[in-house]
Design a protein around this motif. Structure first.
Motif, short mmCIF file in Angstrom:
data_model
loop_
_atom_site.label_atom_id
_atom_site.label_comp_id
_atom_site.label_asym_id
_atom_site.label_seq_id
_atom_site.Cartn_x
_atom_site.Cartn_y
_atom_site.Cartn_z
N UNK A 22 0.61 -1.01 -0.43
CA UNK A 22 -0.03 -0.13 -0.07
C UNK A 22 1.41 1.43 0.25
N UNK A 23 0.41 2.35 -0.71
CA UNK A 23 0.47 3.39 -0.75
C UNK A 23 0.10 5.09 0.21
N UNK A 24 0.67 6.47 0.15
CA UNK A 24 0.15 6.93 1.04
C UNK A 24 0.07 7.55 -0.60
N UNK A 25 -1.61 8.47 -0.13
CA UNK A 25 -1.82 8.87 -1.67
C UNK A 25 -1.97 10.34 -1.54
N UNK A 26 -2.78 10.48 -0.39
CA UNK A 26 -3.39 11.96 -0.06
C UNK A 26 -2.93 11.50 1.81
N UNK A 27 -3.78 13.22 1.77
CA UNK A 27 -3.48 13.25 3.48
C UNK A 27 -4.37 15.30 3.81
N UNK A 28 -4.39 15.24 4.61
CA UNK A 28 -5.64 16.35 4.72
C UNK A 28 -6.12 16.67 6.34
N UNK A 29 -6.71 17.87 6.33
CA UNK A 29 -7.08 18.19 7.82
C UNK A 29 -8.57 18.78 7.54
N UNK A 30 -9.92 18.02 7.95
CA UNK A 30 -11.16 18.84 7.58
C UNK A 30 -11.55 19.30 9.30
N UNK A 31 -12.66 20.02 9.14
CA UNK A 31 -13.06 20.49 10.18
C UNK A 31 -14.55 21.12 10.00
N UNK A 32 -14.80 20.15 11.04
CA UNK A 32 -16.49 20.49 11.36
C UNK A 32 -17.43 21.18 12.70
N UNK A 33 -18.28 21.49 12.06
CA UNK A 33 -19.11 21.55 13.18
C UNK A 33 -20.03 20.28 13.62
N UNK A 34 -19.93 20.86 15.03
CA UNK A 34 -21.42 20.02 15.09
C UNK A 34 -23.35 20.77 16.08
N UNK A 35 -23.37 19.59 15.17
CA UNK A 35 -24.74 20.76 14.66
C UNK A 35 -26.32 19.63 15.79
N UNK A 36 -26.68 20.68 16.56
CA UNK A 36 -28.00 20.51 17.49
C UNK A 36 -29.78 19.46 16.75
N UNK A 37 -30.50 19.30 16.76
CA UNK A 37 -31.71 18.44 15.89
C UNK A 37 -31.97 19.75 14.89
N UNK A 38 -31.89 21.15 16.05
CA UNK A 38 -32.47 22.24 15.19
C UNK A 38 -31.92 22.93 14.02
N UNK A 39 -30.78 22.02 13.67
CA UNK A 39 -29.77 22.17 12.73
C UNK A 39 -28.37 23.47 13.03
N UNK A 40 -28.73 24.39 13.77
CA UNK A 40 -27.70 25.06 14.58
C UNK A 40 -26.60 24.55 15.54
N UNK A 41 -25.50 25.27 15.08
CA UNK A 41 -24.61 24.84 16.11
C UNK A 41 -24.09 24.45 17.27
N UNK A 42 -23.76 23.28 17.82
CA UNK A 42 -24.07 22.84 19.42
C UNK A 42 -22.59 23.26 19.99
N UNK A 43 -22.55 22.75 21.32
CA UNK A 43 -21.18 22.59 22.17
C UNK A 43 -20.68 21.29 22.30
N UNK A 44 -19.96 21.07 22.03
CA UNK A 44 -19.61 19.67 22.48
C UNK A 44 -19.21 18.92 23.08
N UNK A 45 -19.54 18.21 23.89
CA UNK A 45 -19.53 17.75 25.31
C UNK A 45 -17.88 16.60 25.39
N UNK A 46 -17.33 17.05 26.34
CA UNK A 46 -15.96 16.86 26.91
C UNK A 46 -16.16 14.94 26.50
N UNK A 47 -15.22 14.19 26.56
CA UNK A 47 -15.94 12.82 27.17
C UNK A 47 -15.45 12.59 28.69
N UNK A 48 -15.61 11.49 29.33
CA UNK A 48 -15.21 11.73 30.74
C UNK A 48 -13.99 11.16 30.59
N UNK A 49 -12.85 11.49 31.50
CA UNK A 49 -11.37 10.76 31.43
C UNK A 49 -11.58 8.95 32.27
#
Length: 138
Positions: A111-138
């Motif tokens: 196998x060979x590496x063919x691409x790399x990248x960083x994509x940014x997403x925003x969390x959405x609520x049920x209403x389609x507006x952005x919402x706060x991301x809950x941090x996972x518990x340690x």
């Protein structure tokens, strides 16, 4: 010629991140030169990144930016494209997902590496507006 004998194609021992999707490149996915169209690869990476982001935030996300993307080597019809993802950064409402795409052909099991990248997403609520991301518990 294998990736290890072609100095123009950088190699690394193993992909970074977790395997998120695998798909086969088909004839309909080609550009005028007969290689796989970069837009198709980018869309597969966006799907993989969204899967990783949805799993992390526990709900809907929307792509808001492609921070970086590098095409390293061509992909050919019949190659299996494997996309590996990892969570790079988590903000208040956004999440940055790092990705690497690796290709494996029928003719060459390496196998060979063919691409790399960083994509940014925003969390959405049920209403389609952005919402706060809950941090996972340690």
């Amino acid at each position: 010629m294998s990736a290890t004998t072609n100095p123009a194609i950088p190699t690394q021992p193993d992909p970074k991140g977790a395997l998120t999707i695998r798909t086969m490149a088909m004839p309909a996915d080609t550009n005028a030169a007969g290689d796989i169209f970069g837009g198709w690869v980018m869309s597969q990476m966006d799907i993989a990144g969204a899967i990783a982001a949805v799993e992390y935030v526990g709900g809907r996300v929307a792509t808001v930016a492609v921070e970086a993307m590098s095409f390293i080597a061509p992909i050919h019809v019949g190659d299996v494209l494997c996309i590996y993802t990892w969570i790079d950064r988590v903000g208040t409402t956004s999440i940055k997902v790092g990705m690497e795409s690796w290709a494996k052909s029928r003719a060459n099991p390496e196998r060979i590496k063919v691409t790399e990248g960083h994509f940014i997403y925003v969390a959405l609520g049920e209403d389609g507006n952005k919402r706060q991301i809950e941090k996972p518990s340690p």
